[in-house]
Design a protein around this motif. Structure first.
Motif, PDB file in Angstrom:
ATOM      1  N   ILE A  94       2.849   5.611  -3.410  1.00  0.00           N
ATOM      2  CA  ILE A  94       3.551   6.708  -3.597  1.00  0.00           C
ATOM      3  C   ILE A  94       3.786   6.564  -5.238  1.00  0.00           C
ATOM      4  O   ILE A  94       4.014   7.497  -6.022  1.00  0.00           O
ATOM      5  CB  ILE A  94       4.865   6.368  -3.223  1.00  0.00           C
ATOM      6  N   ASP A  95       3.888   5.312  -5.843  1.00  0.00           N
ATOM      7  CA  ASP A  95       3.864   5.289  -7.238  1.00  0.00           C
ATOM      8  C   ASP A  95       2.731   6.066  -8.106  1.00  0.00           C
ATOM      9  O   ASP A  95       2.821   6.786  -8.994  1.00  0.00           O
ATOM     10  CB  ASP A  95       4.055   3.747  -7.900  1.00  0.00           C
ATOM     11  N   TYR A  96       1.416   5.827  -7.276  1.00  0.00           N
ATOM     12  CA  TYR A  96       0.168   6.533  -8.067  1.00  0.00           C
ATOM     13  C   TYR A  96       0.600   7.853  -7.906  1.00  0.00           C
ATOM     14  O   TYR A  96       0.096   8.368  -8.882  1.00  0.00           O
ATOM     15  CB  TYR A  96      -0.963   5.899  -7.062  1.00  0.00           C
ATOM     16  N   LEU A  97       0.918   8.278  -6.619  1.00  0.00           N
ATOM     17  CA  LEU A  97       0.802   9.648  -6.803  1.00  0.00           C
ATOM     18  C   LEU A  97       2.066  10.353  -7.651  1.00  0.00           C
ATOM     19  O   LEU A  97       1.604  11.604  -8.305  1.00  0.00           O
ATOM     20  CB  LEU A  97       1.359  10.253  -5.283  1.00  0.00           C
ATOM     21  N   LEU A  98       3.186   9.774  -8.010  1.00  0.00           N
ATOM     22  CA  LEU A  98       4.033   9.823  -8.854  1.00  0.00           C
ATOM     23  C   LEU A  98       3.705   9.940 -10.330  1.00  0.00           C
ATOM     24  O   LEU A  98       3.946  10.847 -10.875  1.00  0.00           O
ATOM     25  CB  LEU A  98       5.521   9.614  -8.597  1.00  0.00           C
ATOM     26  N   ASN A  99       3.144   8.966 -10.453  1.00  0.00           N
ATOM     27  CA  ASN A  99       2.385   8.746 -11.881  1.00  0.00           C
ATOM     28  C   ASN A  99       1.390   9.942 -12.049  1.00  0.00           C
ATOM     29  O   ASN A  99       1.292  10.369 -13.260  1.00  0.00           O
ATOM     30  CB  ASN A  99       1.641   7.358 -12.188  1.00  0.00           C
TER      31      ASN A  99
ATOM     32  N   VAL B 191       0.881  -1.195  -0.111  1.00  0.00           N
ATOM     33  CA  VAL B 191       0.051   0.009   0.301  1.00  0.00           C
ATOM     34  C   VAL B 191       0.848   1.227  -0.119  1.00  0.00           C
ATOM     35  O   VAL B 191       0.660   2.355  -0.761  1.00  0.00           O
ATOM     36  CB  VAL B 191      -1.063  -0.177   1.144  1.00  0.00           C
ATOM     37  N   ILE B 192       1.927   1.125   0.645  1.00  0.00           N
ATOM     38  CA  ILE B 192       2.859   2.306   0.883  1.00  0.00           C
ATOM     39  C   ILE B 192       3.435   2.548  -0.539  1.00  0.00           C
ATOM     40  O   ILE B 192       3.575   3.429  -1.121  1.00  0.00           O
ATOM     41  CB  ILE B 192       3.994   2.223   1.848  1.00  0.00           C
TER      42      ILE B 192
END
Length: 133
Positions: free
Chosen positions: A42-47, A37-38
């Motif tokens: 983070i990957d989702y926010l950066l994408n 989830v962490i």
């Protein structure tokens, strides 16, 4: 128009070492965030930031009391730095804590990441001893 989220609060645990009168988090039991989830978060926010052309994202480390799970804080910080270096998108990270469980391990993390991730700490002092504890 930016309609994709690029900022998030990560609830690391619902456990807490205080029982502040106003707080409700202890009613959720003793849940702990999963590593994926962490990292996926983070990957989702950066994408999303890349898609909308933002140069930075904001991450809050929250709880319960997040310092009760320093291993999860370490996972978040190391993944954020790795992805920041890969993407060129700045990760701003803030830790919100009551300060009761700040260990030497956590102090080392703060020192290690304070400049790399613009990592700051916010102490939650919400009244006198009777209210806050």
């Amino acid at each position: 128009m930016n309609t994709l989220p690029t900022d998030a609060s990560f609830i690391m645990t619902t456990s807490c070492n205080n029982r502040c009168k106003y707080c409700f988090v202890h009613k959720f039991g003793n849940e702990v965030i999963k590593d994926e989830v962490i990292t996926d978060g983070i990957d989702y926010l950066l994408n999303n930031a890349k898609k909308v052309g933002k140069k930075a994202i904001n991450i809050s480390i929250f709880g319960g009391e997040p310092t009760l799970v320093p291993d999860k804080i370490s996972i978040l910080l190391s993944h954020a730095l790795k992805k920041q270096n890969e993407t060129g998108i700045q990760c701003h990270v803030g830790l919100i804590t009551n300060g009761v469980s700040v260990t030497d391990e956590l102090k080392k993390l703060i020192i290690e990441y304070k400049d790399k991730l613009n990592f700051g700490v916010q102490l939650s002092c919400d009244g006198n001893r009777e209210t806050h504890n």
